[in-house]
Design a protein around this motif. Structure first.
Motif, PDB file in Angstrom:
ATOM      1  N   CYS A  34       0.801  -1.341  -0.006  1.00 38.92           N
ATOM      2  CA  CYS A  34       0.015   0.111  -0.059  1.00 38.92           C
ATOM      3  C   CYS A  34       0.922   1.201  -0.150  1.00 38.92           C
ATOM      4  CB  CYS A  34      -1.026   0.152   1.109  1.00 38.92           C
ATOM      5  SG  CYS A  34      -1.995  -1.340   1.341  1.00 38.92           S
ATOM      6  N   TYR A 120      -5.111   0.031   2.291  1.00 39.37           N
ATOM      7  CA  TYR A 120      -4.607   1.491   2.187  1.00 39.37           C
ATOM      8  C   TYR A 120      -3.232   1.530   3.328  1.00 39.37           C
ATOM      9  CZ  TYR A 120      -7.134   2.916   6.589  1.00 39.37           C
ATOM     10  OH  TYR A 120      -7.666   3.069   7.689  1.00 39.37           O
ATOM     11  N   GLY A 121      -2.442   2.509   3.135  1.00 37.75           N
ATOM     12  CA  GLY A 121      -1.598   2.829   4.038  1.00 37.75           C
ATOM     13  C   GLY A 121      -1.563   4.234   4.648  1.00 37.75           C
ATOM     14  N   ASN A 138      -6.135  -1.139   6.819  1.00 39.55           N
ATOM     15  CA  ASN A 138      -4.859  -0.546   7.019  1.00 39.55           C
ATOM     16  C   ASN A 138      -4.181  -1.693   7.699  1.00 39.55           C
ATOM     17  OD1 ASN A 138      -2.650   0.643   7.523  1.00 39.55           O
ATOM     18  ND2 ASN A 138      -3.503   2.644   7.607  1.00 39.55           N
TER      19      ASN A 138
END
Length: 165
Positions: A34, A120-121, A138
């Protein structure tokens, strides 16, 4: 299908190697990164799996990173760079992959309802949430996180679990 999800390696190969060993022990079939890759050395560590990458806000020198992703791609273990946003169909699940530093794009992706899983990051904080029918994941971060973590996801059910390193 079991996938591994990782983020924010920031070029730290030694810390990333710990994450790689964990993903190996969990027998993942593919990996999603990500963003905030950080170094060519980190990319090499993913040689075992098909791996999808997106850029993070700290991936400043992108040309050599893109070349390394291409160089480490093989027919048995393809590497794909999706630039800022990846849109995948894995095991029948619609998956979005982004770093989330573009908050408007991140919000739009989650709110769209177009994806079963959004990975996501950026925040360095692990989280597994639901937004309607969408699982929002995450994996945390390999660098500058306490604890360091990755995630695994069982597809197509999108059962996600954060794993501390």
């Amino acid at each position: 299908m079991r996938i591994g999800v990782i983020s924010d390696t920031h070029g730290h190969a030694d810390l990333t190697l710990r994450a790689i060993r964990m993903l190996e022990s969990l027998e993942v079939e593919q990996v999603l990164h990500c963003g905030d890759i950080g170094s060519e050395e980190v990319i090499r560590l993913f040689d075992k799996w098909p791996t999808h990458f997106v850029w993070g806000n700290c991936d400043y020198d992108r040309r050599p990173l893109a070349a390394a992703i291409e160089r480490h791609s093989t027919p048995d273990s393809p590497k794909t760079l999706h630039e800022e946003f990846g849109e995948l169909d894995l095991a029948g699940a619609r998956v979005a992959l982004l770093h989330s530093h573009d908050r408007a794009k991140f919000r739009q992706t989650i709110d769209s309802g177009d994806y079963d899983l959004v990975c996501y990051g950026h925040t360095h904080v692990a989280a597994v949430d639901r937004h309607g029918e969408t699982v929002v994941l995450n994996p945390g971060a390999v660098y500058r996180a306490n604890p360091h973590s990755v995630a695994i996801v069982e597809l197509p059910a999108c059962d996600a679990q954060v794993i501390e390193l």
